[in-house]
Design an enzyme around this catalytic site. Structure first.
Site, PDB file in Angstrom:
ATOM      1  CG  ASP A  70      44.137  35.811  31.618  1.00 47.87           C
ATOM      2  OD1 ASP A  70      43.581  36.251  32.651  1.00 47.87           O
ATOM      3  OD2 ASP A  70      45.355  35.534  31.582  1.00 47.87           O
ATOM      4  CG  HIS A  71      43.565  32.527  34.343  1.00 45.56           C
ATOM      5  ND1 HIS A  71      44.655  31.740  34.607  1.00 45.56           N
ATOM      6  CD2 HIS A  71      44.047  33.756  34.032  1.00 45.56           C
ATOM      7  CE1 HIS A  71      45.756  32.468  34.475  1.00 45.56           C
ATOM      8  NE2 HIS A  71      45.416  33.692  34.126  1.00 45.56           N
ATOM      9  CG  HIS A 124      47.495  37.144  40.257  1.00 50.39           C
ATOM     10  ND1 HIS A 124      48.135  38.111  39.514  1.00 50.39           N
ATOM     11  CD2 HIS A 124      46.529  36.637  39.445  1.00 50.39           C
ATOM     12  CE1 HIS A 124      47.564  38.182  38.310  1.00 50.39           C
ATOM     13  NE2 HIS A 124      46.584  37.299  38.253  1.00 50.39           N
ATOM     14  CG  HIS A 186      50.287  34.230  31.649  1.00 49.96           C
ATOM     15  ND1 HIS A 186      49.583  34.853  30.640  1.00 49.96           N
ATOM     16  CD2 HIS A 186      49.478  34.237  32.725  1.00 49.96           C
ATOM     17  CE1 HIS A 186      48.387  35.220  31.097  1.00 49.96           C
ATOM     18  NE2 HIS A 186      48.294  34.862  32.368  1.00 49.96           N
TER      19      HIS A 186
HETATM   20 FE    FE Z   1      46.552  35.381  33.662  1.00 46.27          FE
HETATM   21 ZN    ZN Z   2      45.452  36.459  36.498  1.00 44.82          ZN
END
Ligand code: FE
Ligand code: ZN
Length: 275
Positions: A70-71, A124, A186
């Site tokens: 998603d990046h 993360h 986000h």
């Molecule tokens: Fe993300």
């Molecule tokens: Zn991520």
């Protein structure tokens, strides 16, 4: 112009959000006085192409913080648009990066008159990086693009790193100037603040921020950026050294946490199951 809020600062005039998927923000950074632009973490190409078209901008650069789809999902397609220069983390397997960055690097974004310093923020993901600009254009405020490491009132899940690593990464961000604009990837702020209130039920600041963000979301407004100062005062993941958060951690653990990392880990685990 949006009304000024206590916890949500006036956004930088040269940075705007391109919403993607259900809750991602792809940040569009414009050059002062030209039609060049850069994007941060384009998980999807189509909304970026539409935004560039709408504002008649040319894509000079792409900045990536970590390898999640998603990046980075839009990079392959966006690379075909006038060959933007792609910056990304040295420590992650991502295709199509022209310049691999690591902490201590200063990069110059072509076409934008923008200098960024790179910080390693593992937790993360293993090789996650963040970008910091001292300033851009006339606005004197520094800018932070931190991907999925620090969120407004929250932090990223620990997919590849330890609580100790994430705590150290967040510590680097906490040391930035309090007026630094925090551009995370986000719109999670409302659910993060519901959790923050559960962690610190007696905090008037956290309660007031929740009320403000709830109202903004009802109006459909973005609650990002925030600032480092706002996060220091209301983000439980930056507050694991304080008695209020320690108390919540002790309640979860059944004993007093031995240190910051144990308190942080207990709160982070709770967030994973909090509804
Ligand atoms: Fe993300
Ligand atoms: Zn991520």
């Amino acid at each position: 112009m949006k009304t000024s809020r206590k916890f949500c600062p006036q956004p930088h005039p040269l940075v705007s959000a391109i919403p993607a998927f259900s809750d991602n923000y792809i940040w569009l950074i414009r050059a002062p006085g030209s039609d060049w632009a850069a994007v941060v973490d384009p998980g999807d190409a189509a909304p970026v192409e539409a935004a560039l078209e709408r504002a008649q901008l040319r894509l000079a650069a792409i900045l990536l913080t970590h390898h999640h789809g998603d990046h980075v999902g839009g990079v392959e397609r966006l690379r075909t648009l006038g060959q933007p220069k792609v910056f990304g983390p040295r420590g992650e397997a991502i295709d199509g990066i022209d310049q691999r960055c690591v902490e201590g690097d200063t990069i110059v974004v072509p076409g934008l008159d923008l200098e960024l310093s790179v910080i390693d923020v593992p937790g993360h993901t293993r090789g996650h990086i963040a970008y910091v600009a001292k300033r851009l254009g006339e606005d004197p405020r520094p800018l932070l693009f931190c991907g999925d490491t620090l969120f407004a009132a929250g932090c990223g899940r620990l997919f590849e790193g330890t609580p100790e690593q994430m705590l150290a990464s967040l510590g680097k961000l906490m040391a930035l100037a309090p007026d630094t604009l925090v551009y995370c990837a986000h719109e999670y702020t409302l659910s993060n603040l519901r959790f923050a209130v559960a962690v610190e039920p007696d905090s008037g600041e956290v309660g007031a921020r929740l009320a403000e963000v709830r109202e903004m979301r009802e109006l459909g407004e973005a609650t990002v950026p925030s600032t480092i100062g706002v996060e220091l005062g209301t983000n439980p993941f930056l507050r694991s050294h304080l008695p209020s958060v320690r108390r919540a951690a002790a309640g979860l653990l059944g004993h007093d946490p031995a240190g910051n990392a144990e308190a942080f880990a207990a709160i982070r685990d709770w967030k994973n199951v909090f509804r």
